[in-house]
Design a protein around this motif. Sequence first.
Motif, short mmCIF file in Angstrom:
data_model
loop_
_atom_site.label_atom_id
_atom_site.label_comp_id
_atom_site.label_asym_id
_atom_site.label_seq_id
_atom_site.Cartn_x
_atom_site.Cartn_y
_atom_site.Cartn_z
N ASP A 123 0.77 -1.27 0.06
CA ASP A 123 -0.05 0.02 -0.04
C ASP A 123 0.91 1.35 -0.11
O ASP A 123 1.37 1.57 1.02
CB ASP A 123 -1.00 -0.18 1.31
N ALA A 124 1.32 2.01 -1.26
CA ALA A 124 2.02 2.91 -1.45
C ALA A 124 1.37 3.97 -2.16
O ALA A 124 2.05 4.91 -2.43
CB ALA A 124 3.38 2.40 -2.01
N LEU A 159 8.45 7.16 -2.57
CA LEU A 159 8.40 5.51 -2.49
C LEU A 159 7.59 5.07 -1.17
O LEU A 159 6.93 3.96 -1.40
CB LEU A 159 9.76 5.09 -2.65
N GLY A 160 7.73 5.75 -0.35
CA GLY A 160 7.01 5.13 1.07
C GLY A 160 7.60 3.89 1.29
O GLY A 160 8.73 3.58 1.29
N PRO A 161 6.57 2.76 1.75
CA PRO A 161 7.05 1.55 2.23
C PRO A 161 8.15 0.76 1.02
O PRO A 161 8.64 -0.23 1.68
CB PRO A 161 5.60 0.99 2.37
N LEU A 162 7.72 1.29 -0.23
CA LEU A 162 8.58 0.79 -1.09
C LEU A 162 9.92 0.69 -1.06
O LEU A 162 10.81 0.01 -1.51
CB LEU A 162 8.13 1.07 -2.64
N ALA A 163 10.37 1.89 -0.41
CA ALA A 163 11.77 2.47 -0.10
C ALA A 163 12.62 1.11 0.68
O ALA A 163 13.73 0.94 0.54
CB ALA A 163 11.98 3.74 0.42
N VAL A 164 11.71 0.23 1.57
CA VAL A 164 12.47 -0.55 2.32
C VAL A 164 12.19 -2.06 2.04
O VAL A 164 12.42 -2.77 2.81
CB VAL A 164 12.13 -0.21 3.92
N LEU A 165 11.43 -2.25 1.04
CA LEU A 165 11.21 -3.52 0.29
C LEU A 165 12.36 -4.40 0.22
O LEU A 165 13.64 -3.99 -0.16
CB LEU A 165 10.44 -3.67 -0.70
N ASP A 166 12.41 -5.70 1.09
CA ASP A 166 13.40 -6.38 0.57
C ASP A 166 13.20 -7.30 -0.72
O ASP A 166 12.43 -8.39 -0.53
CB ASP A 166 13.62 -7.46 1.70
N ALA A 219 5.94 4.65 -9.61
CA ALA A 219 6.96 3.67 -8.82
C ALA A 219 8.10 3.27 -9.64
O ALA A 219 9.22 2.95 -9.07
CB ALA A 219 5.93 2.46 -8.38
N THR A 220 7.89 2.78 -10.78
CA THR A 220 9.21 2.22 -11.77
C THR A 220 10.07 3.34 -11.55
O THR A 220 11.38 3.26 -11.57
CB THR A 220 8.64 1.99 -13.22
N HIS A 221 9.79 4.53 -11.89
CA HIS A 221 10.69 5.67 -12.15
C HIS A 221 11.45 5.75 -10.80
O HIS A 221 12.66 5.82 -10.61
CB HIS A 221 9.83 6.81 -12.35
N LEU A 222 10.68 5.95 -9.68
CA LEU A 222 11.43 6.12 -8.42
C LEU A 222 12.26 4.96 -7.88
O LEU A 222 13.34 4.94 -7.33
CB LEU A 222 10.29 6.51 -7.24
N LEU A 223 11.68 3.49 -8.41
CA LEU A 223 12.50 2.35 -7.89
C LEU A 223 13.83 2.22 -8.82
O LEU A 223 14.87 2.10 -8.32
CB LEU A 223 11.63 1.16 -8.38
N GLY A 252 18.01 2.44 -7.99
CA GLY A 252 18.93 1.29 -8.39
C GLY A 252 18.39 -0.12 -8.77
O GLY A 252 18.91 -1.22 -8.87
N VAL A 253 16.94 -0.13 -8.46
CA VAL A 253 16.08 -1.38 -8.77
C VAL A 253 15.71 -1.59 -10.29
O VAL A 253 15.47 -0.64 -10.97
CB VAL A 253 14.79 -1.30 -7.98
N GLU A 254 16.04 -2.72 -10.67
CA GLU A 254 15.54 -2.99 -12.21
C GLU A 254 13.87 -3.03 -12.32
O GLU A 254 13.45 -4.34 -12.24
CB GLU A 254 16.27 -4.25 -12.80
N ALA A 255 13.43 -1.97 -12.36
CA ALA A 255 11.92 -2.04 -12.54
C ALA A 255 11.44 -1.76 -13.79
O ALA A 255 11.90 -1.13 -14.58
CB ALA A 255 11.35 -0.95 -11.39
N LEU A 256 10.16 -2.54 -14.14
CA LEU A 256 9.39 -2.36 -15.39
C LEU A 256 7.99 -2.28 -15.15
O LEU A 256 7.47 -2.72 -14.18
CB LEU A 256 9.66 -3.38 -16.22
#
Length: 365
Positions: free
Chosen positions: A43-44, A53-60, A79-83, A87-91
Amino acid sequence: MTADRITVAELQELLAAGRPVTVLDVRSPSDVDWEIPGSIHVDAYNDLQSGRLGPLAVLDLPPGPVVTVCGVGRTAAIATHLLRVNGVEALTLDGGMRSWSLAWNTAQTTISDCQVVQVRRTGKGCLSYIVESQSEAIVIDPSVDPEVYVRLLGERGWRLVAVADSHIHADHLSRSRRLAHLEGAGLVLPAQDRAQYPFRPVADGERIVFGSTGLVAMRTPGHTDESTTYLLDDTAAFTGDTLFLNSVGRPDLEGGTQKELASRARLLHMSVRHLLELPEATQVFPGHFAEAIPFDGRMLGTTVGTIRDNVALARLEEAPFVQAVLARIPPSPPNHSRIVEFNERGELPGDPSELEAGANRCAIA
Ligand SMILES: [Fe+2]
């Protein structure tokens, strides 16, 4: 796949191949009524709308790409842009859940010398079937792009003899007429006067021949007046929306008064009774499944005996059955009356996903 986007077909392929991929669902919790199998919901929504990013910043997150998904792809793109900045490989999944509505996967099994391919619309839970005998095939209740069936048939070297619907559908647009036309196959519907185009009507007990066998129509009214189960030699029953693995169909989508509804629920009771009188080893293959269907290649089906033992609703006497069914009818599927209109006219709009969006709501909850 572009640098930061992925299509439904590409994601479907990754999941079918068992490749490592994390699907991150960022819809607002109130919008989550169906999902991609194996997805993680975080829930972000409000944070993302404010550029955080909120809670997405601390996801493992496990290794492999992360596919972000939302309703139509806009919040997921944030979300993709911020991830990616982190440094996250987001699509981003192109078109979000609305486009995912059309994703599908398959499972295949052998039943009494016939091959049965279950073609599953993973998001909506619609189950359709290709049944083959001696390289001739019948498709039952097609619900994904007709070209998908053409490809699956072609890959196996099977010739399509007929396409059969179990009833006039209210939750998805029937692809039967288009598929039958593409392949020059017969179009079979239960005898009724609702469909406004040419078809071969089948009555109770009629046989649709293919290969060295046939499907026998067994009239099972209740979900709709014309609802029909197709029996393969008493070894398999394709029950449409009459009997599910854990539940029974809903009798209300044709509308009518409370009295008409109760009368259809009584018909449904009789139909379920008839189905449960089939040999206990008969495989039951329904028209829907209640949850997101995994990409695991495992057939969704059960036996008559298992339903008799486990589905208490199906065992009730008529009066308590009618009472229980009427008390547990879920909300109607979105756009159901417009979908019925299309199906009665035999039309298929260019982009079916707009009318068909949303979870499957065919069973008594
Ligand atoms: Fe239905």
